[in-house]
Scaffold this motif. Structure first.
Motif, mmCIF file in Angstrom:
data_model
loop_
_atom_site.group_PDB
_atom_site.id
_atom_site.type_symbol
_atom_site.label_atom_id
_atom_site.label_comp_id
_atom_site.label_asym_id
_atom_site.label_seq_id
_atom_site.Cartn_x
_atom_site.Cartn_y
_atom_site.Cartn_z
ATOM 1 N N PHE A 6 2.733 12.800 -14.726
ATOM 2 C CA PHE A 6 1.577 12.655 -15.611
ATOM 3 C C PHE A 6 1.033 14.029 -15.992
ATOM 4 C CE2 PHE A 6 -3.092 11.020 -15.654
ATOM 5 C CZ PHE A 6 -3.114 11.030 -17.041
ATOM 6 N N LEU A 7 0.723 14.836 -14.988
ATOM 7 C CA LEU A 7 0.154 16.159 -15.248
ATOM 8 C C LEU A 7 1.167 17.091 -15.900
ATOM 9 C CD1 LEU A 7 -1.916 16.676 -11.969
ATOM 10 C CD2 LEU A 7 -2.784 16.206 -14.267
ATOM 11 N N LEU A 8 2.411 17.045 -15.413
ATOM 12 C CA LEU A 8 3.445 17.917 -15.977
ATOM 13 C C LEU A 8 3.695 17.577 -17.441
ATOM 14 C CD1 LEU A 8 5.572 20.127 -15.451
ATOM 15 C CD2 LEU A 8 7.176 18.301 -14.856
ATOM 16 N N GLY A 9 3.893 16.289 -17.725
ATOM 17 C CA GLY A 9 4.183 15.883 -19.092
ATOM 18 C C GLY A 9 3.047 16.153 -20.050
ATOM 19 N N VAL B 175 0.826 -1.215 0.000
ATOM 20 C CA VAL B 175 0.000 0.000 0.000
ATOM 21 C C VAL B 175 0.856 1.259 0.000
ATOM 22 C CG1 VAL B 175 -1.641 1.368 1.346
ATOM 23 C CG2 VAL B 175 -2.014 -1.084 1.043
ATOM 24 N N LEU B 176 1.871 1.308 0.853
ATOM 25 C CA LEU B 176 2.744 2.490 0.926
ATOM 26 C C LEU B 176 3.461 2.704 -0.404
ATOM 27 C CD1 LEU B 176 3.716 4.732 2.797
ATOM 28 C CD2 LEU B 176 5.621 3.246 3.489
ATOM 29 N N PHE B 177 3.965 1.618 -0.998
ATOM 30 C CA PHE B 177 4.649 1.708 -2.289
ATOM 31 C C PHE B 177 3.689 2.209 -3.375
ATOM 32 C CE2 PHE B 177 5.485 -0.348 -6.408
ATOM 33 C CZ PHE B 177 6.747 0.161 -6.686
ATOM 34 N N LEU B 178 2.474 1.682 -3.382
ATOM 35 C CA LEU B 178 1.490 2.082 -4.399
ATOM 36 C C LEU B 178 1.083 3.545 -4.224
ATOM 37 C CD1 LEU B 178 -0.752 -1.113 -4.498
ATOM 38 C CD2 LEU B 178 0.751 -0.293 -6.318
ATOM 39 N N LYS B 179 0.948 3.983 -2.989
ATOM 40 C CA LYS B 179 0.594 5.385 -2.748
ATOM 41 C C LYS B 179 1.721 6.311 -3.187
ATOM 42 C CE LYS B 179 -2.748 4.749 1.008
ATOM 43 N NZ LYS B 179 -3.052 5.001 2.442
ATOM 44 N N GLY B 180 2.966 5.893 -2.924
ATOM 45 C CA GLY B 180 4.104 6.689 -3.388
ATOM 46 C C GLY B 180 4.165 6.754 -4.898
ATOM 47 N N THR B 181 3.938 5.616 -5.552
ATOM 48 C CA THR B 181 3.907 5.575 -7.014
ATOM 49 C C THR B 181 2.791 6.450 -7.555
ATOM 50 O OG1 THR B 181 4.755 3.305 -7.001
ATOM 51 C CG2 THR B 181 3.685 4.059 -9.022
ATOM 52 N N LEU B 182 1.644 6.413 -6.892
ATOM 53 C CA LEU B 182 0.492 7.220 -7.312
ATOM 54 C C LEU B 182 0.830 8.708 -7.290
ATOM 55 C CD1 LEU B 182 -2.623 7.119 -7.983
ATOM 56 C CD2 LEU B 182 -2.973 7.527 -5.547
ATOM 57 N N LEU B 183 1.421 9.165 -6.205
ATOM 58 C CA LEU B 183 1.732 10.592 -6.068
ATOM 59 C C LEU B 183 2.827 11.032 -7.040
ATOM 60 C CD1 LEU B 183 1.645 10.944 -2.167
ATOM 61 C CD2 LEU B 183 -0.029 11.812 -3.817
ATOM 62 N N MET C 229 8.124 19.196 -26.994
ATOM 63 C CA MET C 229 6.924 19.054 -26.176
ATOM 64 C C MET C 229 6.105 17.834 -26.591
ATOM 65 S SD MET C 229 6.947 21.286 -23.822
ATOM 66 C CE MET C 229 8.696 20.897 -23.766
ATOM 67 N N ARG C 230 6.079 17.545 -27.882
ATOM 68 C CA ARG C 230 5.355 16.363 -28.339
ATOM 69 C C ARG C 230 5.980 15.102 -27.748
ATOM 70 N NH1 ARG C 230 5.001 15.059 -34.683
ATOM 71 N NH2 ARG C 230 4.168 17.182 -34.629
ATOM 72 N N TYR C 231 7.311 15.054 -27.737
ATOM 73 C CA TYR C 231 8.000 13.881 -27.205
ATOM 74 C C TYR C 231 7.800 13.764 -25.693
ATOM 75 C CZ TYR C 231 11.545 10.298 -26.606
ATOM 76 O OH TYR C 231 12.183 9.129 -26.296
ATOM 77 N N VAL C 232 7.874 14.879 -24.989
ATOM 78 C CA VAL C 232 7.644 14.888 -23.544
ATOM 79 C C VAL C 232 6.234 14.410 -23.233
ATOM 80 C CG1 VAL C 232 7.333 16.404 -21.546
ATOM 81 C CG2 VAL C 232 9.362 16.643 -22.989
ATOM 82 N N HIS C 233 5.271 14.890 -24.004
ATOM 83 C CA HIS C 233 3.869 14.518 -23.808
ATOM 84 C C HIS C 233 3.671 13.008 -23.901
ATOM 85 C CE1 HIS C 233 -0.288 13.738 -25.113
ATOM 86 N NE2 HIS C 233 -0.626 14.869 -24.530
ATOM 87 N N ASP C 234 4.233 12.406 -24.966
ATOM 88 C CA ASP C 234 3.984 10.983 -25.217
ATOM 89 C C ASP C 234 4.919 10.054 -24.449
ATOM 90 O OD1 ASP C 234 1.978 11.731 -26.903
ATOM 91 O OD2 ASP C 234 3.040 11.311 -28.757
ATOM 92 N N SER C 235 6.164 10.456 -24.254
ATOM 93 C CA SER C 235 7.161 9.552 -23.678
ATOM 94 C C SER C 235 7.367 9.719 -22.180
ATOM 95 C CB SER C 235 8.514 9.741 -24.394
ATOM 96 O OG SER C 235 8.381 9.434 -25.759
ATOM 97 N N ILE C 236 6.905 10.808 -21.623
ATOM 98 C CA ILE C 236 6.994 11.010 -20.174
ATOM 99 C C ILE C 236 5.596 11.059 -19.567
ATOM 100 C CG2 ILE C 236 7.736 12.558 -18.324
ATOM 101 C CD1 ILE C 236 10.070 13.400 -20.088
ATOM 102 N N GLY C 237 4.759 11.946 -20.085
ATOM 103 C CA GLY C 237 3.398 12.061 -19.567
ATOM 104 C C GLY C 237 2.580 10.798 -19.771
ATOM 105 N N GLY C 238 2.737 10.156 -20.944
ATOM 106 C CA GLY C 238 1.960 8.956 -21.251
ATOM 107 C C GLY C 238 2.252 7.799 -20.309
ATOM 108 N N PRO C 239 3.505 7.337 -20.219
ATOM 109 C CA PRO C 239 3.834 6.244 -19.292
ATOM 110 C C PRO C 239 3.547 6.583 -17.831
ATOM 111 C CG PRO C 239 5.561 6.501 -20.924
ATOM 112 C CD PRO C 239 4.640 7.673 -21.103
ATOM 113 N N ALA C 240 3.767 7.836 -17.452
ATOM 114 C CA ALA C 240 3.448 8.231 -16.073
ATOM 115 C C ALA C 240 1.958 8.059 -15.814
ATOM 116 C CB ALA C 240 3.869 9.680 -15.830
ATOM 117 N N GLY C 241 1.149 8.344 -16.829
ATOM 118 C CA GLY C 241 -0.286 8.135 -16.706
ATOM 119 C C GLY C 241 -0.624 6.667 -16.510
#
Length: 384
Positions: A244-247, A230-238, A260-272
């Motif tokens: 996710f939001l930044l990317g 649970v603690l690990f999942l909550k840390g991953t979530l935050l 920005m296109r690359y950041v959106h898809d390659s950082i924001g996407g997987p973080a999501g």
């Protein structure tokens, strides 16, 4: 079915909604090329898809594939069964289904890539959790760092426009009013555009690390012993929520360009993907969450049938050999159609699983893997 494994099916079913939401513009328009001309739209419907779904659900689906791979391997080893031959047939089966899907139904197939990346995954079957996670992070993060750095250093942040107008026009004409043969030819062109010698490395690093993350989760028994994590999942979530939001929002704040296109898809996407995965695992710990997500479980149980079914239904709705609505749908209408198709599939899936053990495509693949006809209905098991 174990509550824990039902949780995995629920997450898989939920991911199918996100996948259809992202794929829908490519079903009803040449979005594949239009997005190269103008990657980010300011209307609320397109913005919502970009931020909430784009590049976030295929990685989640890939994690579930890796999870399933490791569970199959661990179970086969415990039972003393040969895993290698069955796994090879599974990859061959996925590859053949992918070819049928890509060349006769819709070009945006992922099964061929899963089959090829799955062959590499075989070499990690005995890897420790630490090695799986470390390898996944290295394969995922190093290319992102290198490509982002090169794009920034090059200073080429502008986007050329007008390069795709000819093929956009051709796509409209072919899919909206062309013959089936013309559509097959256009579909092949679109598939080759997505799967060329330059894009293959990017496809690999966008899929394979998540196979490893899913395999690590299975080996660590995260789902079975979720309370211990649970603690690990909550840390991953935050943490993932921040990236996710930044990317995803940075391109709208800074402006549209290659970086920005690359950041959106390659950082924001997987973080999501990590955000959705950890969030769903946390809520599925509770009975309320299990009840809320229960209708998605049947969708996930029939994930292969539903994934291919989405393509069949959508192409019949939009292409000239069907209802011919290609190019006549707005983004908002596309979202409405997405939820309607998913709702219908959910109803049918839950009805189907009351009497059947597997979906039609799952049954075919399972019979192919085991080289014998598998039980079809629950009544067949009860009789035996």
């Amino acid at each position: 079915m174990s509550v824990r494994y039902k949780s995995i099916d629920s997450i898989r079913g939920f991911s199918l909604l996100g996948i259809l939401l992202v794929n829908m513009p490519d079903f009803y328009s040449p979005h594949l090329y239009m997005s190269q001309e103008k990657p980010f739209s300011r209307d609320i419907a397109s913005f919502s898809i970009d931020v909430l779904a784009r590049a976030s659900f295929y990685p989640l689906f890939a994690m579930l594939f890796g999870f399933g791979f490791m569970m199959m391997f661990e179970n086969a080893r415990k039972q003393g069964h040969s895993f290698s031959s069955m796994y090879r047939r599974r990859l061959v089966g996925l590859f053949l289904l992918g070819c049928i899907h890509a060349f006769l139904i819709w070009y945006g197939d992922i099964l061929i890539s899963y089959a090829l990346c799955g062959a590499v995954l075989w070499f990690f079957k005995d890897a420790s959790v630490k090695r799986l996670l470390t390898s996944g992070l290295v394969i995922c993060l190093i290319p992102v760092f290198i490509v982002t750095s090169l794009l920034v250093v090059s200073g080429d942040t502008t986007e050329e426009t007008g390069l795709y107008q000819h093929i956009i026009k051709e796509s409209f004409e072919t899919y909206a009013s062309g013959t089936f043969g013309m559509i097959v030819h256009q579909r092949l062109q679109d598939w080759l555009y997505l799967n060329n010698i330059y894009s293959v490395p990017f496809l690999f690093v966008s899929i394979f690390p998540f196979f490893l993350f899913g395999a690590a989760a299975a080996k660590a028994r995260v789902v079975q012993k979720v309370e211990n994590y649970v603690l690990f999942l909550k840390g991953t979530l935050l943490l993932s929520a921040c990236f996710f939001l930044l990317g995803k929002l940075l391109p709208y704040i800074v402006g549209e360009n290659a970086v920005m296109r690359y950041v959106h898809d390659s950082i924001g996407g997987p973080a999501g993907s990590l955000f959705y995965g950890s969030f769903l695992l946390l809520i599925l710990r509770k009975k309320v969450g299990q009840k809320l997500m229960s209708p998605f479980a049947a969708m996930g149980k029939l994930s292969l049938t539903n994934y291919l079914g989405q393509s069949v239904l959508s192409t019949l709705l939009f292409y000239s050999y069907g209802a011919g609505l290609y190019g006549k749908i707005s983004t908002l209408e596309g979202i409405g159609i997405t939820f309607f198709i998913f709702w219908v599939q959910m109803i049918v899936s839950n009805w189907w699983m009351k009497n059947h053990l597997f979906g039609p495509i799952e049954w075919l693949l399972r019979s192919f893997i085991r080289r014998q006809k598998q039980p079809w209905k629950r009544a067949e098991i009860e009789q035996n």
